[in-house]
Design an enzyme around this catalytic site. Structure first.
Site, PDB file in Angstrom:
ATOM      1  N   HIS A  86      42.860  45.888  44.613  1.00 38.46           N
ATOM      2  CA  HIS A  86      43.258  45.810  43.208  1.00 38.46           C
ATOM      3  C   HIS A  86      44.232  46.929  42.844  1.00 38.46           C
ATOM      4  O   HIS A  86      45.202  46.710  42.114  1.00 38.46           O
ATOM      5  CB  HIS A  86      42.033  45.873  42.292  1.00 38.46           C
ATOM      6  CG  HIS A  86      41.080  44.751  42.502  1.00 38.46           C
ATOM      7  ND1 HIS A  86      39.834  44.696  41.909  1.00 38.46           N
ATOM      8  CD2 HIS A  86      41.174  43.613  43.249  1.00 38.46           C
ATOM      9  CE1 HIS A  86      39.215  43.588  42.279  1.00 38.46           C
ATOM     10  NE2 HIS A  86      40.005  42.922  43.096  1.00 38.46           N
ATOM     11  N   ASP A 245      44.187  39.472  44.580  1.00 36.44           N
ATOM     12  CA  ASP A 245      43.827  39.905  45.927  1.00 36.44           C
ATOM     13  C   ASP A 245      44.969  39.665  46.909  1.00 36.44           C
ATOM     14  O   ASP A 245      45.224  40.489  47.799  1.00 36.44           O
ATOM     15  CB  ASP A 245      42.581  39.159  46.397  1.00 36.44           C
ATOM     16  CG  ASP A 245      41.304  39.655  45.743  1.00 36.44           C
ATOM     17  OD1 ASP A 245      41.325  40.737  45.121  1.00 36.44           O
ATOM     18  OD2 ASP A 245      40.273  38.962  45.847  1.00 36.44           O
ATOM     19  N   HIS A 267      40.917  37.441  52.381  1.00 27.57           N
ATOM     20  CA  HIS A 267      41.482  38.699  52.864  1.00 27.57           C
ATOM     21  C   HIS A 267      41.871  38.619  54.337  1.00 27.57           C
ATOM     22  O   HIS A 267      42.930  39.104  54.739  1.00 27.57           O
ATOM     23  CB  HIS A 267      40.481  39.837  52.660  1.00 27.57           C
ATOM     24  CG  HIS A 267      40.205  40.154  51.228  1.00 27.57           C
ATOM     25  ND1 HIS A 267      41.187  40.592  50.358  1.00 27.57           N
ATOM     26  CD2 HIS A 267      39.052  40.109  50.504  1.00 27.57           C
ATOM     27  CE1 HIS A 267      40.652  40.803  49.166  1.00 27.57           C
ATOM     28  NE2 HIS A 267      39.360  40.509  49.231  1.00 27.57           N
TER      29      HIS A 267
END
Length: 295
Positions: A86, A245, A267
Site C-alpha cells: 500500500h 495491490d 501478489h
C-alpha cells in the site's frame, strides 16, 4: 504544474519534510512505527529496519521479494518487512522518486486497510522537486504470465494504465472490474480509499495459520455470505483494492510506464509478471538499473 529538467523530462521529487506514521500490522498484530524521510536524487526507495542491529537497509526491488502469504514482503539477509504494497503504490502514484522508509517492526501498519492514510501522510510531509530528471522505465515489448485460471499481461504504453478483473462466485459479491490511468488525482479518488478484503468464512482458518492477527472491522472490508459488512466504500471496492495491490507490486520494478491487465491476479502472479518484465524493461531511460532503491 511540475517543471522539467534540461532534457524536457519531469524532475524527480522527494518529501519536503519527514513524517511519522504509527499503527498495527495486519498479519503480525505487532505495533509498528514508520518514518518517511527525504532522500537525495537517484536514491530511489529504500526500507530500513531500525529495530535491528545493525539497521538493515533493504532496496525496493523484486530481487528482494520474500515469499509470504497474503501480502508483499521484502527482505535481506534474514531481515524482512511485510505488507509494503500500500505504501509503495502511494509512492508510485503520487510521483515520489526518492524516499527513505525507516521501520520499527516487522510489518508496515495497515492503518484503515486502505492507502488513504499513506496519502494523508505524504500530504503532511509535502513534496519538493529535485534537479535531476525522472527515470521512468518502459517496456520494449509485451509480456504475459499465467495459466488457464488467471493471468497478467503488460505492454508498452505512454503512462501507467491498469485493469483488474475480479471473478468470483461468492453470493455477496459476484464479478467486479476496475480500470484507470494512474495519476495522483485518480489514485486519491478511485483507488486509495479501497480497503483490504477479508472473507468471514476464512478468518478462523487464516488466524490459525498465523495470518491476519491484527485484522478487525477497523482495518478490513469484511465480506459475509450476504455481502460486505457495513457496505462498500466505493463501487467495485474489491476490484479497486486489487488495483491498489497491483500498483504496489508493480512498484518493485520502479517508476513505470506500461499497460497492465490482470484477471484473477494476486501478489504471487504480479511478482511473476515483474520478474518477467525485468527481462524486457529498458533501464532508467535506457540505462541498466542497479540494486540501489528501485533503480
Amino acid at each position: 504544474m511540475a517543471s522539467t529538467a534540461s532534457d524536457g523530462r519531469p524532475r524527480q521529487r522527494t518529501l519536503a519534510s519527514a513524517v511519522t506514521v504509527q499503527g498495527i500490522g495486519l498479519h503480525t498484530g505487532i505495533p509498528a512505527e514508520v518514518r518517511l524521510s527525504p532522500a537525495p536524487e537517484d536514491h530511489g526507495w529504500t526500507l530500513v529496519r531500525t529495530d535491528v542491529e545493525p539497521p538493515a537497509v533493504i532496496p525496493v526491488s523484486v530481487r528482494h521479494r520474500v515469499e509470504t502469504p497474503r501480502c508483499t514482503a521484502l527482505g535481506l539477509r534474514g531481515v524482512t518487512v511485510m505488507t509494503v504494497e500500500h505504501l509503495l503504490a502511494t509512492l508510485m502514484a503520487l510521483g515520489v522518486d526518492n524516499v527513505r522508509v525507516e521501520v520499527r517492526g516487522p510489518e508496515l501498519p495497515i492503518l484503515d486497510g486502505s492507502a488513504a492514510g499513506w496519502v494523508e501522510a505524504l500530504d503532511r510531509a509535502g513534496l519538493v522537486e529535485q534537479a535531476a530528471p525522472r527515470r521512468l522505465r518502459r517496456l520494449s515489448r509485451s509480456i504475459w504470465v499465467g495459466d488457464a485460471d488467471r493471468f497478467a499481461a503488460a505492454m508498452p504504453w505512454r503512462d501507467l494504465r491498469v485493469s483488474f478483473a475480479f471473478i468470483s462466485d461468492h453470493p455477496g459479491l459476484g464479478d467486479q472490474f476496475a480500470e484507470l490511468t494512474v495519476t495522483p488525482e485518480t489514485f486519491r479518488r478511485e483507488i486509495a480509499p479501497a480497503r483490504t478484503v477479508a472473507f468471514a468464512a476464512e478468518v478462523g482458518r487464516l488466524r490459525a495459520q498465523g495470518v491476519g492477527l491484527g485484522g478487525s472491522l477497523d482495518n478490513v472490508l469484511l465480506v459475509a455470505d450476504d455481502g460486505p459488512v457495513g457496505g462498500f466504500r466505493l463501487a467495485d471496492e474489491v476490484a479497486r483494492h486489487k488495483l491498489l495491490d497491483l500498483i504496489g507490486d508493480l512498484a518493485l520494478a520502479g517508476p513505470l510506464a506500461a499497460r497492465v491487465v490482470a484477471v484473477r491476479g494476486n501478489h504471487a502472479l504480479t511478482a511473476r509478471l515483474v520478474e518477467a518484465m525485468e527481462q524486457v524493461l529498458e533501464g532508467t531511460e535506457g540505462k541498466e538499473g542497479t540494486d540501489a532503491g528501485h533503480r
